[in-house]
Design an enzyme around this catalytic site. Sequence first.
Site, short mmCIF file in Angstrom:
data_model
loop_
_atom_site.label_atom_id
_atom_site.label_comp_id
_atom_site.label_asym_id
_atom_site.label_seq_id
_atom_site.Cartn_x
_atom_site.Cartn_y
_atom_site.Cartn_z
N GLY A 181 -51.72 -14.12 -13.21
CA GLY A 181 -50.56 -14.86 -13.69
C GLY A 181 -49.59 -13.95 -14.42
N SER A 182 -48.95 -14.49 -15.44
CA SER A 182 -47.87 -13.76 -16.10
C SER A 182 -48.34 -12.55 -16.91
CB SER A 182 -47.09 -14.70 -17.02
OG SER A 182 -46.35 -15.63 -16.25
#
Length: 485
Positions: free
Chosen positions: A217-218
């Site tokens: 993810g981020s």
Amino acid sequence: MTKELRRLSILVLLMFLALFGSTSVIQVVQADNLAQNPLNRRTLYDSFEVQRGSIIASGSAIASSVPTNDLYSWQRKYTDPAMWAPVTGYLTVLPSSTGIERAMNQELSGIGNSQFLARVEQIVSGQPPRGSNVVLSLDTKVQKAAYDALGSLQGAVVAIEPKTGRILAMVTSPSFDTNKLASHDTGAVTKEYEKLKDDASNPLYNRAIGGNMNPPGSTFKLVVVSAALASGAFTPDSKLPNLSVYTLPGTSHRVYNDTRGTCGPGKEVSIADALRLSCNIPMAQLAVKVGSDAIRKEAEKYGFNSSFTMPLTSAPSVYPLAPNVAQTALTGFGQGDSLRATPLQMAMVSAAIANGGVVLKPRMVDQIVGPDLKVQQRFDTEEYGRALDAGLDKELADMMVANVSKGIATNARIDGVDVGGKTGTAQNGPDNPFSLWFTGFAPAEDPQVAVAVVVENGGGLGQSGTGNSLAAPIAKKVMEAVLGK
């Protein structure tokens, strides 16, 4: 000598040389591999015939041997077994062992190369054979903080000392009771093992270094920004188009920011603000501009696509070899079918940024200590490589501090301490629960700990949880334990 006798002599000589060569290979070249093979029953019996050394953390034994009156003479006993299971592993009467018990079996059994003189001394003095103690780098206080903070959530935590690569904590959940597998009752052990193996939650996985890896993810935006800075073509102030919707190149698939709006006001947004607000669209555009080759090379500088032996062996975190442009855009915010990471890997990313851009090999063992308390072997810090040049690491570290102080990683704040960090909320398909992440370090001015947390299965909240709401508070408690807060 007749021709026939000469031929027979040569044949016998060749057969002798072949036999000598094969036995030499087995006894010398393959000795370590054969000794580590869990199917080698002779090695298994040898492990129980001697008083096996202890596994030690923070000065206390978390695995030790106690005498028995059965065939195996000694039985392993584990302290706080569920908390330490991914570290110690277990030694069982079945042809199976894991963790430090397996990776350091020779040292614990007293048959490692560094213990040769100790074995000779035991033989000469008539002392019973004993294994050596394995002294871990892990800190009991930090391990407990991570274990308690993760609680019943499915996931893992890894904490690393940035300046040395020493692992301070390694926790995975759900866990299991290693003492039940250390029993000498073969039937009971088999039943327990089969129950754990068939459990859908996979408690036997060490999610900290392997298992079914999650998209980062981020948190992977740190690697993308690192690649951008390393290219020399971008700075934290470089601007990107500030869109509310972005169509992946060559497709009709649309990407949105978490807010479904733009990344703050204005027609353009800086890389620093895009990272602080964790916006997907600018990072997708940045990934396309930087290119997959540069991102992959940067990811590999941090350790992606490599396995590490600590002495536990980690599964390689994966950045795809040749993604197309649309896939490259997805990796800009840590998504894509082929992008996967372990908590160990994401902790290594934060640790390297905190360590001036230098990536260190992770390690779990400080030294091997004999029964006479003499140090037989020490393990030192080893450099893996450099991910960022001096100066650029400070730029990225400052952006991570802004993420926590005035971005969306606010739940990692510690009073009186500047914390650097990055959250992540990774998708696993349209209907599946998110994987929730945090990675970071503290204190910013003199980093003592880098940590990564992943909470799987959405933390029980499906697609409602976030990295800031569930993963960041866990990381905060781990960092506080290291800092004595």
